[in-house]
Design an enzyme around this catalytic site. Structure first.
Site, PDB file in Angstrom:
ATOM      1  N   PRO A  31       0.832  -1.207   0.000  1.00  0.00           N
ATOM      2  CA  PRO A  31       0.000   0.000   0.000  1.00  0.00           C
ATOM      3  C   PRO A  31       0.862   1.251   0.000  1.00  0.00           C
ATOM      4  CG  PRO A  31       0.003  -1.011   2.177  1.00  0.00           C
ATOM      5  CD  PRO A  31       0.718  -1.961   1.258  1.00  0.00           C
ATOM      6  N   MET A  32       0.520   2.209  -0.854  1.00  0.00           N
ATOM      7  CA  MET A  32       1.224   3.492  -0.914  1.00  0.00           C
ATOM      8  C   MET A  32       0.179   4.597  -0.961  1.00  0.00           C
ATOM      9  SD  MET A  32       4.324   2.614  -3.583  1.00  0.00           S
ATOM     10  CE  MET A  32       3.293   1.617  -4.675  1.00  0.00           C
ATOM     11  N   GLN A  91      -5.157  -2.435   4.515  1.00  0.00           N
ATOM     12  CA  GLN A  91      -4.130  -2.214   5.532  1.00  0.00           C
ATOM     13  C   GLN A  91      -4.611  -1.182   6.539  1.00  0.00           C
ATOM     14  OE1 GLN A  91      -0.329   0.060   5.222  1.00  0.00           O
ATOM     15  NE2 GLN A  91       0.655  -1.950   5.411  1.00  0.00           N
ATOM     16  N   CYS A 122       5.563   2.300   8.509  1.00  0.00           N
ATOM     17  CA  CYS A 122       5.565   3.626   7.903  1.00  0.00           C
ATOM     18  C   CYS A 122       6.609   4.525   8.568  1.00  0.00           C
ATOM     19  CB  CYS A 122       4.190   4.259   8.023  1.00  0.00           C
ATOM     20  SG  CYS A 122       4.064   5.868   7.209  1.00  0.00           S
ATOM     21  N   GLY A 227      11.768  -4.254  -0.344  1.00  0.00           N
ATOM     22  CA  GLY A 227      12.860  -3.298  -0.442  1.00  0.00           C
ATOM     23  C   GLY A 227      13.750  -3.540  -1.647  1.00  0.00           C
ATOM     24  N   ARG A 251       7.657   1.004  -4.361  1.00  0.00           N
ATOM     25  CA  ARG A 251       8.061   2.048  -5.305  1.00  0.00           C
ATOM     26  C   ARG A 251       8.465   1.514  -6.673  1.00  0.00           C
ATOM     27  NH1 ARG A 251      12.840   4.552  -2.998  1.00  0.00           N
ATOM     28  NH2 ARG A 251      13.116   2.495  -2.076  1.00  0.00           N
TER      29      ARG A 251
END
Length: 406
Positions: A31-32, A91, A122, A227, A251
């Site tokens: 989730p972003m 989330q 976060c 990551g 990302r």
């Protein structure tokens, strides 16, 4: 932009099992905030499914527990899923066990999602300065109480709960091994580790050996790695080096939803990878725009169509630089695309780009700004003790955000 066929080899990992849910391709969209809304999730899922394999698990934007409990309109929008979304994944973020438990109970009892992830990773200051996100596992009892409350709220409805976290606050305050063991003991279905500390934010390299250490510590449930996964080959290397049971991608997919086609192919032992031309990228951007309009209309009447279109195009603007990374598109054209206000205008400006071959490495790798290490923003005295006293518990209840977080 369907990938070309390739010979099927042996799959790399077995399906990911989260309680009663089986995810055939062990890939999770992280989730972003402001990115992974329903429109973008649909775009990524379409890409993953284009390989003919199950596309993976796609998690909605983080929503705060208090906002859900208060029935905040935007919070409820975040946990509203499209008909094509199976399984549905939400989330939740929060710093008060009772509020988190109540929010998870709403999601589970009202059949709003099939899976709930808890955010303990976060690094954004507005979250950590209130003791949330990546800062929270430092308070081990609070972490334990929140996870327990969520699992107890979800279990009667057969909804699995997972935990996503970072290594810790900084190198002197690492928490991931202890937090992973606690979560495993409380009955979560999986744990995911972004292999950076809060202090690292998104800078430097993710420390994949920490994922391997967590995998050695947490043995009865899946461990997922997160990551620096920019390609399908990165994902394969991560699982090979760490023993992870699957990967979480954030990302790396910004402006590259086709990454999920690469990931699905890679995990099923296929060598095909998507390398879009500029014209194919333009078509993806246009499809993104259409989906965004549908998302903002969300059942509204035609009278709201213009307003929804305007919101959708404004939201799409931030994606443009990500989509065009590495392609030979001039500054004037980029600027024009960053100012689109209608779908017709988007079509016109995309068509004006013409076509160009895939630019190779220039289009890959880091997305956005990684920045530099930052001193974590924490509540005053947060690091003085691993436990909370009554005064701190009261402060945290007051600190619950009432809007969706980053």
């Amino acid at each position: 932009m369907n990938p070309t066929a390739s010979a099927t080899l042996q799959r790399v990992l077995p399906p990911l099992r989260l309680g009663p849910i089986t995810v055939d391709t062990p890939v999770v969209l992280a989730p972003m905030a402001g990115v992974t809304n329903r429109a973008f999730r649909s775009l990524c899922r379409e890409a993953g499914a284009s390989t003919g394999h199950h596309p993976g698990l796609y998690v909605a934007e983080m929503v705060t527990s208090r906002a859900l409990v208060e029935r905040n309109t935007e919070a409820l929008r975040i946990v509203t899923f499209g008909d094509d979304e199976t399984p549905r994944s939400a989330q939740v973020y929060g710093v008060d066990p009772a509020t988190v438990g109540a929010a998870v109970r709403i999601i589970a009892s009202e059949d709003r999602a099939d899976h709930v992830d808890l955010n303990f990773g976060c690094p954004v200051p507005k979250v950590t300065r209130k003791g949330g996100g990546g800062a929270l596992p430092w308070k081990r009892t609070l972490f334990t109480d929140i996870v327990r409350a969520a699992v107890e709220a979800a279990t009667p409805y057969g909804v699995p709960v997972t935990v996503k976290m970072r290594e810790g606050i900084d190198d002197d305050h690492l928490t991931y091994l202890e937090a992973g063991a606690i979560a495993e003991g409380l009955g979560v279905a999986a744990v995911a580790l972004h292999a950076r500390t809060v202090a690292q934010h998104y800078s430097g390299a993710a420390r994949w050996p920490s994922i391997a250490r967590l995998k050695e510590t947490v043995t009865s449930i899946p461990v997922l790695g997160n990551g620096d996964i920019w390609s399908g080959d990165d994902a394969l290397r991560m699982v090979r080096e760490t023993g992870a049971d699957g990967v979480v991608v954030g990302r790396g997919c910004q402006g590259r939803p086709w990454l999920f086609a690469d990931l699905a192919a890679a995990f099923h032992g296929e060598t095909v990878r998507v390398r879009p031309t500029l014209a194919q990228v333009a078509q993806t951007v246009y499809r993104h725009g259409e989906l965004m309009i549908d998302y903002y209309r969300d059942g509204d009447t035609a009278a709201h169509a213009a307003e929804a279109e305007g919101k959708a195009m404004r939201d799409l603007r931030k994606h443009m630089a990500w989509y065009l990374k590495g392609y030979a598109v001039g500054g004037e054209a980029r600027h024009a695309l960053a100012l689109v206000s209608t779908l017709a205008q988007l079509r016109e400006r995309l068509d004006a780009l013409g076509d160009a071959p895939y630019p190779g490495e220039a289009a890959e790798g880091q997305r956005g700004r990684a920045g530099t290490p930052k001193t974590p923003h924490l509540p005053y005295g947060w690091l003085d003790s691993r436990e909370l006293d009554a005064a701190w518990e009261a402060k945290l209840r007051e600190a619950e955000l009432s809007v969706s977080g980053g």
